[in-house]
Design a protein around this motif. Structure first.
Motif, short mmCIF file in Angstrom:
data_model
loop_
_atom_site.label_atom_id
_atom_site.label_comp_id
_atom_site.label_asym_id
_atom_site.label_seq_id
_atom_site.Cartn_x
_atom_site.Cartn_y
_atom_site.Cartn_z
N ASN A 1 14.05 5.43 109.95
CA ASN A 1 13.82 4.77 111.23
C ASN A 1 13.13 3.45 110.95
O ASN A 1 11.99 3.44 110.48
N THR A 2 13.80 2.35 111.23
CA THR A 2 13.20 1.04 110.98
C THR A 2 12.46 0.49 112.19
O THR A 2 11.90 -0.59 112.12
N THR B 1 9.18 19.08 111.23
CA THR B 1 9.46 17.66 111.01
C THR B 1 8.34 17.06 110.19
O THR B 1 7.17 17.30 110.46
N TRP B 2 8.73 16.28 109.19
CA TRP B 2 7.78 15.50 108.38
C TRP B 2 8.11 14.03 108.61
O TRP B 2 9.24 13.61 108.41
N ASN B 3 7.11 13.26 109.03
CA ASN B 3 7.28 11.82 109.23
C ASN B 3 6.41 11.10 108.21
O ASN B 3 5.20 11.30 108.18
N PHE B 4 7.05 10.28 107.41
CA PHE B 4 6.33 9.48 106.41
C PHE B 4 6.36 8.03 106.89
O PHE B 4 7.42 7.42 106.98
N LEU B 5 5.19 7.50 107.23
CA LEU B 5 5.06 6.13 107.69
C LEU B 5 4.85 5.24 106.48
O LEU B 5 3.92 5.47 105.70
N VAL B 6 5.69 4.22 106.35
CA VAL B 6 5.72 3.43 105.12
C VAL B 6 5.58 1.95 105.42
O VAL B 6 6.18 1.44 106.38
N THR B 7 4.82 1.26 104.58
CA THR B 7 4.74 -0.20 104.62
C THR B 7 4.97 -0.71 103.20
O THR B 7 4.28 -0.29 102.27
N ILE B 8 5.94 -1.62 103.07
CA ILE B 8 6.25 -2.21 101.76
C ILE B 8 5.47 -3.51 101.63
O ILE B 8 5.44 -4.32 102.55
N SER C 1 11.73 -9.04 105.88
CA SER C 1 10.95 -9.10 107.12
C SER C 1 10.74 -7.71 107.73
O SER C 1 9.84 -7.53 108.54
N ASN C 2 11.55 -6.75 107.33
CA ASN C 2 11.43 -5.38 107.87
C ASN C 2 10.73 -4.51 106.83
O ASN C 2 11.35 -3.74 106.13
N ASN C 3 9.39 -4.64 106.76
CA ASN C 3 8.66 -3.93 105.71
C ASN C 3 7.94 -2.68 106.20
O ASN C 3 7.24 -2.03 105.45
N LYS C 4 8.13 -2.32 107.48
CA LYS C 4 7.51 -1.11 108.02
C LYS C 4 8.62 -0.21 108.55
O LYS C 4 9.50 -0.66 109.28
N PHE C 5 8.54 1.06 108.18
CA PHE C 5 9.56 2.00 108.61
C PHE C 5 9.03 3.41 108.52
O PHE C 5 7.93 3.65 108.03
N GLN C 6 9.84 4.35 108.99
CA GLN C 6 9.48 5.77 108.99
C GLN C 6 10.63 6.55 108.38
O GLN C 6 11.78 6.34 108.72
N ILE C 7 10.29 7.47 107.49
CA ILE C 7 11.25 8.42 106.95
C ILE C 7 10.96 9.76 107.64
O ILE C 7 9.82 10.22 107.65
N ASP D 1 16.65 -0.29 99.66
CA ASP D 1 16.95 -1.49 98.87
C ASP D 1 17.59 -2.58 99.72
O ASP D 1 17.43 -3.77 99.45
N ASN D 2 18.32 -2.17 100.75
CA ASN D 2 19.04 -3.12 101.60
C ASN D 2 18.25 -3.62 102.80
O ASN D 2 18.75 -4.46 103.55
#
Length: 191
Positions: free
Chosen positions: A173-174, A108-115, A78-84, A73-74
């Motif tokens: 991870n941003t 390890t599970w990496n979820f690549l995300v784009t908002i 401009s930072n719409n791509k990140f990894q969980i 949420d925070n």
């Protein structure tokens, strides 16, 4: 560990609300398959129609997900791509007062995300495919789960169920450049 599992899953580009729903389902689905014999799960209906999954009732996992969503949420627009990243370990060791160390990383599970600013259409079909991708990964490598290295003396009889739970951590991870490089090297993105 020789049987280390590294999974990379791409979450469909969508609005923040829907991405949180994807992550909730993904994280809980992985935990349901990794915390074997745990009675801490109940069937839950997703906010996306006709999608059901098992949701953990574990307080520590719920708190980790809640903290993760606060961080999301925070994030700036401009930072719409990140990894969980979700890591599973074989041991949790108490080192000093209130300090614990996790050892024996085995998955390890990496979820690549784009908002996106826009909500996508046909969410139900996308999330079904997404869940199918996760289940395929879970089933392909279900035989390499290590033994849990836990001192059973630390538990009383009321929560002995914890012996079936691997210690874990969830990280945000941003730095998406790094996440992209990892995914290219492993060549395991599910779209």
């Amino acid at each position: 560990m020789s049987n280390f599992g590294n999974h990379i899953i791409k979450i469909f580009e969508d609005d923040l609300y829907t991405v949180k729903e994807y992550l909730t389902i993904a994280i809980n689905t992985v935990f349901y398959h990794r915390w074997l014999k745990s009675n801490d799960f109940s069937e839950e209906e997703s906010n996306i129609n006709n999608i059901y999954y098992f949701k953990s009732n574990d307080k520590s996992l719920k708190e980790e997900i809640k903290e993760l969503f606060k961080k999301l949420d925070n994030l700036s627009k401009s930072n719409n791509k990140f990894q969980i990243t979700l890591n599973f370990y074989t041991k949790k060791i108490s080192k000093f007062f209130l300090y614990e160390s996790l050892e024996g990383l085995w998955e390890t599970w990496n979820f690549l995300v784009t908002i996106s600013d826009k909500s996508s259409k046909d969410k139900e079909a996308k999330i079904r495919r997404f869940i199918s991708d996760i289940l395929k990964e879970l089933n392909d490598e279900k035989d390499f789960m290590p033994d849990i290295d836990i001192d059973l003396n630390q538990f009383n009889n009321s929560n002995i169920n914890n012996e079936t739970k691997f210690p874990f951590e969830i990280k945000l991870n941003t730095d998406f450049e790094e996440a992209s490089i990892i995914s290219i090297l492993n060549n395991k993105i599910n779209i």
